[in-house]
Design a protein around this motif. Structure first.
Motif, PDB file in Angstrom:
ATOM      1  N   ASN A 145       0.855  -1.188   0.000  1.00 17.50           N
ATOM      2  CA  ASN A 145       0.000   0.000   0.000  1.00 17.50           C
ATOM      3  C   ASN A 145       0.892   1.239   0.000  1.00 17.50           C
ATOM      4  OD1 ASN A 145       0.910   0.382   2.655  1.00 17.50           O
ATOM      5  ND2 ASN A 145      -0.973  -0.390   3.592  1.00 17.50           N
ATOM      6  N   GLY A 146       0.267   2.403   0.199  1.00 17.73           N
ATOM      7  CA  GLY A 146       1.026   3.647   0.210  1.00 17.73           C
ATOM      8  C   GLY A 146       1.324   4.156   1.600  1.00 17.73           C
ATOM      9  N   ASN A 147       1.460   3.235   2.563  1.00 20.19           N
ATOM     10  CA  ASN A 147       1.738   3.624   3.948  1.00 20.19           C
ATOM     11  C   ASN A 147       2.335   2.418   4.682  1.00 20.19           C
ATOM     12  OD1 ASN A 147       1.462   5.524   6.268  1.00 20.19           O
ATOM     13  ND2 ASN A 147       0.016   3.987   7.023  1.00 20.19           N
ATOM     14  N   HIS A 148       3.579   2.106   4.341  1.00 21.55           N
ATOM     15  CA  HIS A 148       4.147   0.870   4.880  1.00 21.55           C
ATOM     16  C   HIS A 148       5.624   1.021   5.237  1.00 21.55           C
ATOM     17  CE1 HIS A 148       5.180   0.561   0.536  1.00 21.55           C
ATOM     18  NE2 HIS A 148       6.279  -0.036   0.998  1.00 21.55           N
ATOM     19  N   VAL A 149       6.109   0.083   6.029  1.00 18.99           N
ATOM     20  CA  VAL A 149       7.532  -0.062   6.320  1.00 18.99           C
ATOM     21  C   VAL A 149       7.966  -1.397   5.725  1.00 18.99           C
ATOM     22  CG1 VAL A 149       7.011  -1.039   8.614  1.00 18.99           C
ATOM     23  CG2 VAL A 149       9.304  -0.172   8.119  1.00 18.99           C
ATOM     24  N   GLY A 150       9.129  -1.384   5.063  1.00 22.24           N
ATOM     25  CA  GLY A 150       9.578  -2.588   4.380  1.00 22.24           C
ATOM     26  C   GLY A 150      11.063  -2.817   4.555  1.00 22.24           C
ATOM     27  N   LEU A 151      11.470  -4.057   4.448  1.00 21.20           N
ATOM     28  CA  LEU A 151      12.871  -4.463   4.533  1.00 21.20           C
ATOM     29  C   LEU A 151      13.341  -4.872   3.146  1.00 21.20           C
ATOM     30  CD1 LEU A 151      15.402  -5.374   6.134  1.00 21.20           C
ATOM     31  CD2 LEU A 151      14.262  -7.571   6.479  1.00 21.20           C
ATOM     32  N   THR A 159      11.446  -7.502   0.914  1.00 18.74           N
ATOM     33  CA  THR A 159      11.386  -8.912   1.302  1.00 18.74           C
ATOM     34  C   THR A 159      10.228  -9.144   2.252  1.00 18.74           C
ATOM     35  OG1 THR A 159      13.790  -9.096   1.076  1.00 18.74           O
ATOM     36  CG2 THR A 159      12.687 -10.793   2.391  1.00 18.74           C
ATOM     37  N   VAL A 160      10.016  -8.197   3.143  1.00 19.86           N
ATOM     38  CA  VAL A 160       8.869  -8.223   4.045  1.00 19.86           C
ATOM     39  C   VAL A 160       8.397  -6.797   4.245  1.00 19.86           C
ATOM     40  CG1 VAL A 160      10.358  -8.131   6.082  1.00 19.86           C
ATOM     41  CG2 VAL A 160       8.035  -8.987   6.314  1.00 19.86           C
ATOM     42  N   ALA A 161       7.091  -6.599   4.347  1.00 22.48           N
ATOM     43  CA  ALA A 161       6.525  -5.256   4.536  1.00 22.48           C
ATOM     44  C   ALA A 161       5.316  -5.351   5.463  1.00 22.48           C
ATOM     45  CB  ALA A 161       6.133  -4.640   3.207  1.00 22.48           C
ATOM     46  N   ARG A 162       5.081  -4.266   6.198  1.00 24.69           N
ATOM     47  CA  ARG A 162       3.946  -4.210   7.107  1.00 24.69           C
ATOM     48  C   ARG A 162       3.211  -2.879   6.945  1.00 24.69           C
ATOM     49  NH1 ARG A 162       4.920  -8.753   7.122  1.00 24.69           N
ATOM     50  NH2 ARG A 162       5.416 -10.161   8.864  1.00 24.69           N
ATOM     51  N   ALA A 205       7.871  -4.997  18.117  1.00 27.51           N
ATOM     52  CA  ALA A 205       8.413  -4.614  16.814  1.00 27.51           C
ATOM     53  C   ALA A 205       7.378  -4.846  15.727  1.00 27.51           C
ATOM     54  CB  ALA A 205       9.671  -5.421  16.510  1.00 27.51           C
ATOM     55  N   ILE A 206       7.360  -3.974  14.731  1.00 33.78           N
ATOM     56  CA  ILE A 206       6.433  -4.153  13.619  1.00 33.78           C
ATOM     57  C   ILE A 206       7.020  -5.102  12.577  1.00 33.78           C
ATOM     58  CG2 ILE A 206       7.230  -2.107  12.350  1.00 33.78           C
ATOM     59  CD1 ILE A 206       4.239  -1.723  11.522  1.00 33.78           C
ATOM     60  N   ILE A 207       8.357  -5.155  12.493  1.00 38.80           N
ATOM     61  CA  ILE A 207       9.050  -6.136  11.671  1.00 38.80           C
ATOM     62  C   ILE A 207      10.136  -6.780  12.527  1.00 38.80           C
ATOM     63  CG2 ILE A 207      10.597  -6.510   9.698  1.00 38.80           C
ATOM     64  CD1 ILE A 207       9.179  -4.374   8.187  1.00 38.80           C
ATOM     65  N   TYR A 208      10.202  -8.095  12.497  1.00 46.90           N
ATOM     66  CA  TYR A 208      11.226  -8.804  13.261  1.00 46.90           C
ATOM     67  C   TYR A 208      11.524 -10.135  12.574  1.00 46.90           C
ATOM     68  CZ  TYR A 208       7.119 -11.278  15.012  1.00 46.90           C
ATOM     69  OH  TYR A 208       5.948 -11.980  15.083  1.00 46.90           O
TER      70      TYR A 208
END
Length: 319
Positions: A145-151, A159-162, A205-208
């Motif tokens: 989407n247009g509001n995310h954090v990604g690695l 590779t992963v996004a939230r 954490a939001i990504i781990y």
């Protein structure tokens, strides 16, 4: 060797032995930073990415980077590190910000979806690791989407996004700073990203997960640390208010062992310095402790009395 020369030699030995895998610590406004591309300082010391000096259709691409490359690959293990930065995206219709580790510190990529991390015409996968805070849904990179954090590991497709909306954060709001913490446990390869609206670090954490950064930077002598950003449209202003970074080489078990021995021999070197200088070699299986006794350094078999045992010591003192 005269006394002054011996003292100089002892100091050099002591200092060299104490040079352990040093931590790196820096902060925006206190340490040397390089601004590249369209990044610029504002009057209050914050860093801005803005298109207000460009045509309305122009995108902006820039980067702020710590001046020196960091050597934190040791014995195939990346040193642990943590970073915290705060930012806001005002009137954002695309782009965003990204924390970046890269093997090439001279490179500023394209704006828009590339967030100045890489060029759109790059034919090969780059050597970089980034955590993007993306305010646009870029279908070419399969954004969620247009509001995310990604690695991102070497490519712009995460590779992963939230979804940041799931924790009540909206990047384009711009009304107050957003805080991002990134922690990496090098020996255990554990990676965590926290995002919040205050300076209080969230509990979850939001990504781990597990990420072996040593694989990506195995052939890199040093890594550049920075924050890259891009905007779309003349009214967008992306601002970095604060940024801190610190590495923790002492958390690497291999470095802990090295640290112990370097401190031990460093103390011996200091005793050499204070004792006027000498050469000593201890032999024998009964060796327990070394001590300075009456100006003479001795290898002792008795911890309490520190008696000199001629069968265990070969000593020559410099005049």
């Amino acid at each position: 060797m005269d006394r002054s020369s011996n003292l100089s030699f002892a100091v050099a030995v002591f200092l060299s032995l104490m040079m352990v895998s040093a931590k790196v610590e820096f902060e925006l406004g206190r340490n040397c930073m390089k601004l590249m591309g369209d990044a610029l300082y504002s009057s209050d010391g914050t860093v801005m990415f803005t298109g207000k000096f460009r045509s309305p259709s122009s995108s902006v691409a820039g980067k702020i980077e710590y001046c020196d490359p960091i050597e934190f690959m040791r014995n195939g293990i990346i040193d642990s590190f943590s970073t915290l930065f705060s930012f806001s995206l005002i009137n954002s219709t695309g782009g965003g910000l990204a924390f970046v580790l890269s093997s090439d510190g001279r490179k500023v990529g394209d704006g828009g979806a590339y967030m100045s991390i890489m060029k759109s015409n790059d034919s090969a996968t780059g050597i970089f690791f980034s955590v993007e805070l993306d305010a646009a849904m870029d279908t070419e990179f399969s954004d969620i989407n247009g509001n995310h954090v990604g690695l991102n590991l070497g490519i712009m497709a995460s590779t992963v996004a939230r979804d940041l909306g799931s924790i009540g954060i909206y990047l384009s709001n711009g009304s107050s700073p957003i805080f991002t913490w990134i922690d990496y446990d090098g020996p255990n390869r554990i990676f965590n990203v926290f995002v919040g609206q205050t300076q209080l670090k969230p509990k979850e954490a939001i990504i781990y997960g597990v990420v072996d950064l040593g694989i990506y930077f195995a052939d890199s002598d040093a890594v550049f640390v920075g924050i890259s950003g891009s905007t779309q449209g003349a009214s967008a202003i992306h601002t970095i208010y604060s940024w801190k970074f610190r590495s923790y080489p002492e958390l690497n078990p291999l470095n802990r062992d090295t640290l112990f021995f370097k401190i031990f021999y460093g103390i011996v070197g200091l005793i050499l310095l204070l004792g006027g200088g000498f050469a000593i070699r201890c032999v024998g299986s009964k060796f327990k402790i070394s001590c300075l006794n009456g100006g003479v350094f001795a290898c002792c078999s008795n911890v309490n009395t520190c008696d000199q045992d001629e069968s265990q010591i070969q000593l020559s003192a410099n005049p």
